[in-house]
Every structure is written in C-alpha cells, then in structure tokens.
Design an enzyme around this catalytic site. Sequence first.
Site, PDB file in Angstrom:
ATOM      1  N   LYS A 175      -5.496  -6.775  -9.871  1.00 19.32           N
ATOM      2  CA  LYS A 175      -6.150  -6.171  -8.695  1.00 19.32           C
ATOM      3  C   LYS A 175      -5.208  -5.051  -8.237  1.00 19.32           C
ATOM      4  CE  LYS A 175      -6.335  -5.610  -4.788  1.00 19.32           C
ATOM      5  NZ  LYS A 175      -6.168  -4.233  -4.205  1.00 19.32           N
ATOM      6  N   GLU A 178      -6.113  -0.082  -4.105  1.00 13.20           N
ATOM      7  CA  GLU A 178      -7.354   0.695  -4.003  1.00 13.20           C
ATOM      8  C   GLU A 178      -7.065   2.171  -3.745  1.00 13.20           C
ATOM      9  OE1 GLU A 178      -6.004  -1.543  -2.059  1.00 13.20           O
ATOM     10  OE2 GLU A 178      -7.023  -1.774  -0.135  1.00 13.20           O
ATOM     11  N   CYS A 283      10.242   1.244  -3.186  1.00 16.90           N
ATOM     12  CA  CYS A 283      10.934   0.091  -2.602  1.00 16.90           C
ATOM     13  C   CYS A 283      12.408   0.127  -2.944  1.00 16.90           C
ATOM     14  CB  CYS A 283      10.304  -1.207  -3.074  1.00 16.90           C
ATOM     15  SG  CYS A 283      10.600  -1.496  -4.809  1.00 16.90           S
ATOM     16  N   GLU A 385      10.894  -1.021   7.798  1.00 17.29           N
ATOM     17  CA  GLU A 385      10.735  -0.123   6.659  1.00 17.29           C
ATOM     18  C   GLU A 385       9.851   1.046   7.091  1.00 17.29           C
ATOM     19  OE1 GLU A 385       8.088  -1.479   3.454  1.00 17.29           O
ATOM     20  OE2 GLU A 385       9.528  -0.669   2.017  1.00 17.29           O
TER      21      GLU A 385
HETATM   22  P1  NAD Z   1       0.291  -3.244   0.754  1.00 17.35           P
HETATM   23  O1  NAD Z   1       0.988  -4.503   1.115  1.00 17.35           O
HETATM   24  O2  NAD Z   1      -0.492  -2.534   1.785  1.00 17.35           O
HETATM   25  O3  NAD Z   1      -0.741  -3.511  -0.458  1.00 17.35           O
HETATM   26  C1  NAD Z   1      -0.337  -4.172  -1.640  1.00 17.35           C
HETATM   27  C2  NAD Z   1      -1.570  -4.835  -2.273  1.00 17.35           C
HETATM   28  O4  NAD Z   1      -2.073  -5.840  -1.379  1.00 17.35           O
HETATM   29  C3  NAD Z   1      -2.730  -3.876  -2.544  1.00 17.35           C
HETATM   30  O5  NAD Z   1      -3.295  -4.184  -3.785  1.00 17.35           O
HETATM   31  C4  NAD Z   1      -3.703  -4.166  -1.407  1.00 17.35           C
HETATM   32  O6  NAD Z   1      -5.048  -3.962  -1.759  1.00 17.35           O
HETATM   33  C5  NAD Z   1      -3.467  -5.636  -1.126  1.00 17.35           C
HETATM   34  N1  NAD Z   1      -3.717  -6.005   0.269  1.00 17.35           N
HETATM   35  C6  NAD Z   1      -3.741  -5.187   1.338  1.00 17.35           C
HETATM   36  N2  NAD Z   1      -3.946  -5.896   2.462  1.00 17.35           N
HETATM   37  C7  NAD Z   1      -4.043  -7.204   2.093  1.00 17.35           C
HETATM   38  C8  NAD Z   1      -4.226  -8.413   2.796  1.00 17.35           C
HETATM   39  N3  NAD Z   1      -4.338  -8.451   4.128  1.00 17.35           N
HETATM   40  N4  NAD Z   1      -4.257  -9.563   2.099  1.00 17.35           N
HETATM   41  C9  NAD Z   1      -4.112  -9.568   0.751  1.00 17.35           C
HETATM   42  N5  NAD Z   1      -3.918  -8.438   0.026  1.00 17.35           N
HETATM   43  C10 NAD Z   1      -3.880  -7.265   0.687  1.00 17.35           C
HETATM   44  O7  NAD Z   1       1.416  -2.284   0.101  1.00 17.35           O
HETATM   45  P2  NAD Z   1       1.300  -0.753  -0.292  1.00 17.35           P
HETATM   46  O8  NAD Z   1       1.217   0.079   0.940  1.00 17.35           O
HETATM   47  O9  NAD Z   1       0.273  -0.574  -1.353  1.00 17.35           O
HETATM   48  O10 NAD Z   1       2.721  -0.538  -0.994  1.00 17.35           O
HETATM   49  C11 NAD Z   1       3.888  -0.234  -0.298  1.00 17.35           C
HETATM   50  C12 NAD Z   1       4.696  -1.470  -0.005  1.00 17.35           C
HETATM   51  O11 NAD Z   1       5.012  -2.168  -1.202  1.00 17.35           O
HETATM   52  C13 NAD Z   1       6.034  -1.148   0.650  1.00 17.35           C
HETATM   53  O12 NAD Z   1       6.302  -2.107   1.633  1.00 17.35           O
HETATM   54  C14 NAD Z   1       7.013  -1.267  -0.501  1.00 17.35           C
HETATM   55  O13 NAD Z   1       8.339  -1.534  -0.129  1.00 17.35           O
HETATM   56  C15 NAD Z   1       6.418  -2.401  -1.251  1.00 17.35           C
HETATM   57  N6  NAD Z   1       6.875  -2.418  -2.638  1.00 17.35           N
HETATM   58  C16 NAD Z   1       7.718  -3.426  -2.990  1.00 17.35           C
HETATM   59  C17 NAD Z   1       8.206  -3.466  -4.286  1.00 17.35           C
HETATM   60  C18 NAD Z   1       9.129  -4.574  -4.711  1.00 17.35           C
HETATM   61  O14 NAD Z   1       9.234  -4.811  -5.899  1.00 17.35           O
HETATM   62  N7  NAD Z   1       9.809  -5.252  -3.801  1.00 17.35           N
HETATM   63  C19 NAD Z   1       7.814  -2.491  -5.217  1.00 17.35           C
HETATM   64  C20 NAD Z   1       6.943  -1.489  -4.795  1.00 17.35           C
HETATM   65  C21 NAD Z   1       6.472  -1.474  -3.503  1.00 17.35           C
END
Ligand code: NAD
Length: 501
Positions: A175, A178, A283, A385
């Site tokens: 998944k 989006e 990240c 962050e």
């Molecule tokens: P996000 O948490 O908004 O979304 C991540 C995924 O979760 C997406 O596929 C999204 O559709 C889904 N999602 C969104 N809301 C949800 C909910 N309420 N319940 C379940 N799933 C949900 O993250 P983002 O904005 O796409 O990415 C940036 C974030 O990811 C930053 O915080 C970054 O630090 C983190 N990140 C962490 C790593 C790591 O390995 N630690 C790597 C890359 C990014």
Amino acid sequence: MAVVDHFLNGSISDATTDKNRFADVFNPCTGDIAKQVRLATASDVDSAVAAAKAAQPDWAALNPQRRARVMYRFKALIEEEMDSLAALLSSEHGKTVADARGDVQRGLDVVEFCCGVPQLLKGESTQGAGPGIDVFSIRAPLGVTVGITPFNFPAMIPLWMLAPAIATGNAFILKPSERTPSVPLRLAQLLSEAGLPDGILQVLNGDRTTVEALIDHADVKAVSFVGSSDIAQAVYARGAALGKRVQAMGGAKNHGIVMPDADMDQAVQDILGAAYGSAGERCMALPVVVPVGERTADELRDRLVAEIPKLRVGVSSDPEADFGPVITAAHRSRIESYIDLAVSEGAELVVDGRGLALQGHDNGFFLGPTLLDQVRPDMKSYQDEIFGPVLQIVRADSLEEAISLATCHQYGNGVSIFTRDGGAARQFTDSVEVGMVGVNVPIPVPVSYHSFGGWKRSAFGDHNQYGMDGIRFYTRTKVVTQRWPTAGRSSGGSFVIPTMS
Ligand code: NAD
C-alpha cells in the site's frame, strides 16, 4: 485526468467496489493536480488478500534458487529502466532526478542482496545432538504479508520490503503513499515481467481505510510500516493487539555534533547536503547541528551563512538544482508555521527561506533553505520533526551535553559526529542512544547487507528493515529434532524431561 490504478493478479486493474474514492496527486513543481489515484475499499482488500493467499503456497514451494532467479531478472529490468523510473519518481515527488536515481539505487541494492536468498535461508544443523538425534532449523515464510510506505522514498522503501518478503516465499501486498503512487506500480509490472507469478505481489492504492482493513484481515500475517511516528505507533498497536508480527518505522530529528577539531570545510559541505537535500524530506536528514563550544558555533554559523545563498532551489528536472519543492502546499504551510513558532519561542532566524517563488513556477511548492540559531531543547520547534529545508543550531558546551541532547530526544533514528578525535568518537558511538550512528558520515544509512532502524519513537517493533533482519522479519523458524529407528536400539518411554546427560 490520468488515473493511477492498482496492480492486481499480474496486471494494472481498476477493479474496485467504490468507483468514487480518489486522492489527488500533485506535480509539486507546478502546483497542478497531475493525476488522481484510486483508493481501495475494505472489500478490495478482501479480494487482493484472497488472491495472494491462493498464489502463495506454490511460490513458497519453488526452490529458493528459482525465486532468486526472478530477483536477478528484476534487478536487470530496474537497471534498464533507471532513467525513466527516476524521471517518473521526481515528477511526483519533486526531488531532483539525480536524487531520484539514488532512491531507486538504494532499493536496487536490497534486491541485489535478496538475489542471495538461497544462502540467506540456510538454517543451522547439528548432527548427533543426542544418541542418534540430529537437529536442524528451517526458515519458513509467513504467508500473506503487507507493507505500507511513505511518500518520500517511492522506490527505495517499497523495495526494502517487497524484495525480502517475496524472495523468502511470501505473498506481499504493498500500500504505497497516495502522494507518490506511480513508481511502485511500475516496479510491480517489472517484477511480473521478471517472472513473478500472478498474485504474489499486489499493489493496492489507498488511505487509512485501506491500511486498517489490511492490518485487520485475518489472513495477513505480518505488517511492515514506514511513515510518521504517531501513525507508526497506531499501526504497531493495532497489529500487535491481533497477535501479528509488526515493524513500524517512524519519524526522526537527527543531530550532527560538530567538535572543535572537525574538518570544518568538509563538515559544512556534509551538513548542507544532509540538511537541505531532498528539501529536508528524508528521515535520515540532518535538521539539527550541535556545535561544541561558542567558537565552533560562531565559525560554523558564519560558514553556513556564506554557503546557503549559493544553494540552488529548482524544478526537479534542473540538473543544476540542489533540491526541489516540498511535497504539497499543505506541507509547505506546516513547515512555515514551524519557522514562525521557532521565532516566537526565541530562536534567531538567520536565513529565512519563506516566500521563494521560481520564475515560471509561481505555484510550485518551493521553500528556500532556512537557518535558525539559538535553538534550545525546551522549544517545541526543536522537539518536533519539521521535515523541510530547515536547519537548527543548538549550541552545547561539551561533548557530554551534545550526546545527551541526541540521547534525550524523543526520536532516535540517526546521529553523526564530525571530529578528528578517535577517543571522542568512541565515547559518542558507545553512549549515544540512537539506532544509526555516523562518524564523519552525515547520513549513516546502513548498506543493504546490514539493517536499517532507529530507536525510541523512530521505530516500533523488534526487527529492522532489510539485511538479515529483513529475512528474519519475513520468516519464522522451525527447529526439527529427529531420530530414526535403528536396529538394536530401543528404549521405553520416559516421564522425565529429556536431557543430553
Ligand atoms: P505518513 O505517516 O503520513 O504516511 C505513511 C503511510 O501511512 C502512507 O501510506 C499513508 O497512506 C498511510 N496513512 C496515513 N494516515 C494513516 C492513518 N491514519 N492510519 C493508517 N495509515 C495511514 O508519512 P508520510 O508523510 O508519507 O512520510 C513522511 C514521514 O515518514 C516522516 O515522518 C518521516 O520521518 C517518516 N519516514 C520514516 C522513515 C524511517 O525509516 N524511519 C523513512 C522514511 C520516512
């Protein structure tokens, strides 16, 4: 308007039970809505899981060398398509094409690692552990597994998950974010072309509804998540409450400690690249620098102030650009509000990146590099962050104070030190409470044959991503203790726990 569909049972599919669930996909360089992506419902999840479950046993029954051959072909196809994958990726994300190539390459490294899956799956064995008794262990796949990925690495992070999951004999449902859905879809087509049987990789685009239906599905055995920490924690809690295996990586606020003896020319260049590369949307970015001592702090600040105006913010296809726009207008507003907050908390705004408009791209989501000094640990703008091109200077009086800042922060993804002193570096690597540590390396992302994962609120669960931890996450160990009937040797049953004495 172009629509991004799902990838089900070996081909692109618009099959869905609700034809009206879509999300917008932007071109961050122009601000336009470029496409729409279909959002799967809970009953779409049921269909995808059923097909994956039906396909998985035959795939698991193939010998690992044959599964590895699919990985080898997949690797070759990605290499052939590197340029177009990178262009597609940057058109949705906004990172430069050169940076997008790195995104694909880092994922490709994990595919390459998984080409060695026959070796990686070998268990342990002991002959003669007792009289006529041999013991051996097997790494068995789990069944249907799931991965949920963030917007900022649309190739690397899906590949971190799907390559070990599939190579070890599981079916995998991805998944993707989006906001950047097209590259994962193309990767699925390439893996199919490489010989993967239909149903083993399904890509379901979706949102929270889709994610929750995937976690809750009784036939889903393991969930891998990468995204922001609050959602990572919620995903972990939901999956773990159902007894599932979950790894959930979250957000970060990585510190770079600069010692008085650091090679300052190199440190400044490293910090600029790590703080502002990909508009800070990594990240493993370095959004906090901690110079030790006032003289180090003043010199570092002066050098950053001299270098920042030379950085070029541009459209992702501009080969001269150092970084591009952020992902959405809403995210840019959020970053800007953190700059306001920092100022209201008493930080000094040294370089203000707000209000940057690129000629001909006035509606793009651009934000210039921003530098804040006199940031203190009690400020919310330091604790949270920000995930944008914002670098904060937090001054420390000693190495111990600098280490304690990184250790006490709620996140513990990455941290680096810049120094020529081996003793200081050793004290730092021994004591800092962070999962990935760099010494004169600004972005210490482990190579594909080690594993990636942070500490504290940067990761929930026990297994890290890729490397041997990736193999462990997607398999469970079975240990067989066996004895065969031997002529002349018989014994009665025993009511005492068997021992080797
Ligand atoms: P996000 O948490 O908004 O979304 C991540 C995924 O979760 C997406 O596929 C999204 O559709 C889904 N999602 C969104 N809301 C949800 C909910 N309420 N319940 C379940 N799933 C949900 O993250 P983002 O904005 O796409 O990415 C940036 C974030 O990811 C930053 O915080 C970054 O630090 C983190 N990140 C962490 C790593 C790591 O390995 N630690 C790597 C890359 C990014």
